[in-house]
Design a protein around this motif. Sequence first.
Motif, PDB file in Angstrom:
ATOM      1  N   PRO A 258      45.797  -7.393   9.897  1.00  0.00           N
ATOM      2  CA  PRO A 258      45.006  -8.574  10.261  1.00  0.00           C
ATOM      3  C   PRO A 258      44.811  -9.474   9.050  1.00  0.00           C
ATOM      4  N   VAL A 259      44.823 -10.778   9.303  1.00  0.00           N
ATOM      5  CA  VAL A 259      44.684 -11.761   8.224  1.00  0.00           C
ATOM      6  C   VAL A 259      43.255 -12.269   8.177  1.00  0.00           C
ATOM      7  N   ARG A 260      42.663 -12.204   6.992  1.00  0.00           N
ATOM      8  CA  ARG A 260      41.336 -12.755   6.772  1.00  0.00           C
ATOM      9  C   ARG A 260      41.462 -13.923   5.805  1.00  0.00           C
ATOM     10  N   VAL A 261      40.905 -15.068   6.170  1.00  0.00           N
ATOM     11  CA  VAL A 261      40.922 -16.223   5.277  1.00  0.00           C
ATOM     12  C   VAL A 261      39.698 -16.136   4.373  1.00  0.00           C
ATOM     13  N   TYR A 262      39.941 -16.028   3.078  1.00  0.00           N
ATOM     14  CA  TYR A 262      38.842 -15.821   2.132  1.00  0.00           C
ATOM     15  C   TYR A 262      38.225 -17.154   1.709  1.00  0.00           C
ATOM     16  N   PRO A 263      36.935 -17.156   1.411  1.00  0.00           N
ATOM     17  CA  PRO A 263      36.265 -18.387   0.982  1.00  0.00           C
ATOM     18  C   PRO A 263      36.912 -18.961  -0.279  1.00  0.00           C
ATOM     19  N   GLU A 264      36.788 -20.263  -0.456  1.00  0.00           N
ATOM     20  CA  GLU A 264      37.319 -20.930  -1.648  1.00  0.00           C
ATOM     21  C   GLU A 264      36.391 -20.649  -2.829  1.00  0.00           C
ATOM     22  N   SER A 265      36.315 -19.405  -3.207  1.00  0.00           N
ATOM     23  CA  SER A 265      35.440 -19.026  -4.317  1.00  0.00           C
ATOM     24  C   SER A 265      35.996 -17.790  -4.992  1.00  0.00           C
ATOM     25  N   TRP A 266      35.871 -17.737  -6.299  1.00  0.00           N
ATOM     26  CA  TRP A 266      36.317 -16.546  -7.035  1.00  0.00           C
ATOM     27  C   TRP A 266      35.223 -15.472  -7.003  1.00  0.00           C
ATOM     28  N   LEU A 267      34.069 -15.793  -6.452  1.00  0.00           N
ATOM     29  CA  LEU A 267      32.935 -14.884  -6.498  1.00  0.00           C
ATOM     30  C   LEU A 267      32.736 -14.154  -5.172  1.00  0.00           C
ATOM     31  N   THR A 268      33.813 -13.955  -4.434  1.00  0.00           N
ATOM     32  CA  THR A 268      33.726 -13.344  -3.117  1.00  0.00           C
ATOM     33  C   THR A 268      33.041 -11.980  -3.182  1.00  0.00           C
ATOM     34  N   ARG A 269      32.057 -11.795  -2.318  1.00  0.00           N
ATOM     35  CA  ARG A 269      31.414 -10.489  -2.194  1.00  0.00           C
ATOM     36  C   ARG A 269      32.185  -9.699  -1.153  1.00  0.00           C
ATOM     37  N   LEU A 270      32.880  -8.700  -1.587  1.00  0.00           N
ATOM     38  CA  LEU A 270      33.715  -7.919  -0.671  1.00  0.00           C
ATOM     39  C   LEU A 270      32.873  -6.961   0.167  1.00  0.00           C
TER      40      LEU A 270
END
Length: 270
Positions: A258-270
């Motif tokens: 499945p593809v998840r589009v990640y936020p435009e941020s380097w600080l993503t909380r996984l």
Amino acid sequence: MHTLMNGEATDQVDILDRGLNYGDGCFTTIAVIDEQLQLWQRHWQRLNDTCTKLGILVPDEALLLAESEALITEFGKEPAAIKIVITRGSGGRGYAPPKECETRRILSINAIPEHYTMWRTDGIHIANASFRLALQPELAGLKTLNRLEQVLLKQQLGKLQQVMNPVPDDLIVCDANGFVCEATMGNIFWREGKQWHTPELTEAGIAGVVRAELLANNPNIRIGHYLPEKLAEADEIFVCNSLLGLVPVSNINGSELPVRVYPESWLTRL
């Protein structure tokens, strides 16, 4: 001209430069968004740490920032990539560096590849590389100018793209012990259930700045030595670097994810 060497616009370098002759230096590539250097402190720390490890005089941070800003002003407001190359300078006819060398700074700016935006939305296909990274704990994690392993890996990727279906966009690379290190273009993270994982990079591989940012903001990520079979158990995988951001893997060795589009941020909380 979008290149500066020690502050001067040029497209030439001394043929005795030790970076050219021996790979005696390091580099980092920085995303420029809205005319701002992204994750500058981590890039600066990477340059500082690598120069110190190699015994190269560390350039002045303010000088690198001023030269970067000059390139950004010249380039304009579009997203861009600044590459900073540091070499020991010129001198010596053998491996041993001369006692005195003037550190050489080479800065260039270019557009970020357009297909990166599509990859962030649609994901990428990855496959296993047969080529393995050598073990070298003294240089592991550092981004030196010695990148012949990556050149060979890109050649292998090109050959596989001619024969594999689906066509891979990138390769998973293991070290000489058979443990997963990274992808050819960045670090790799994967999730099993609620637990995130990423490889240990104390013997081989490059410790990227986005990887460092993610680990700092997500202390529960598990770092370890993993065989490539472990990725077959993943519920989610992404590859990251300073220009790509976080790019989802949509297919690994022919198996869809499945593809998840990640936020435009380097600080993503996984």
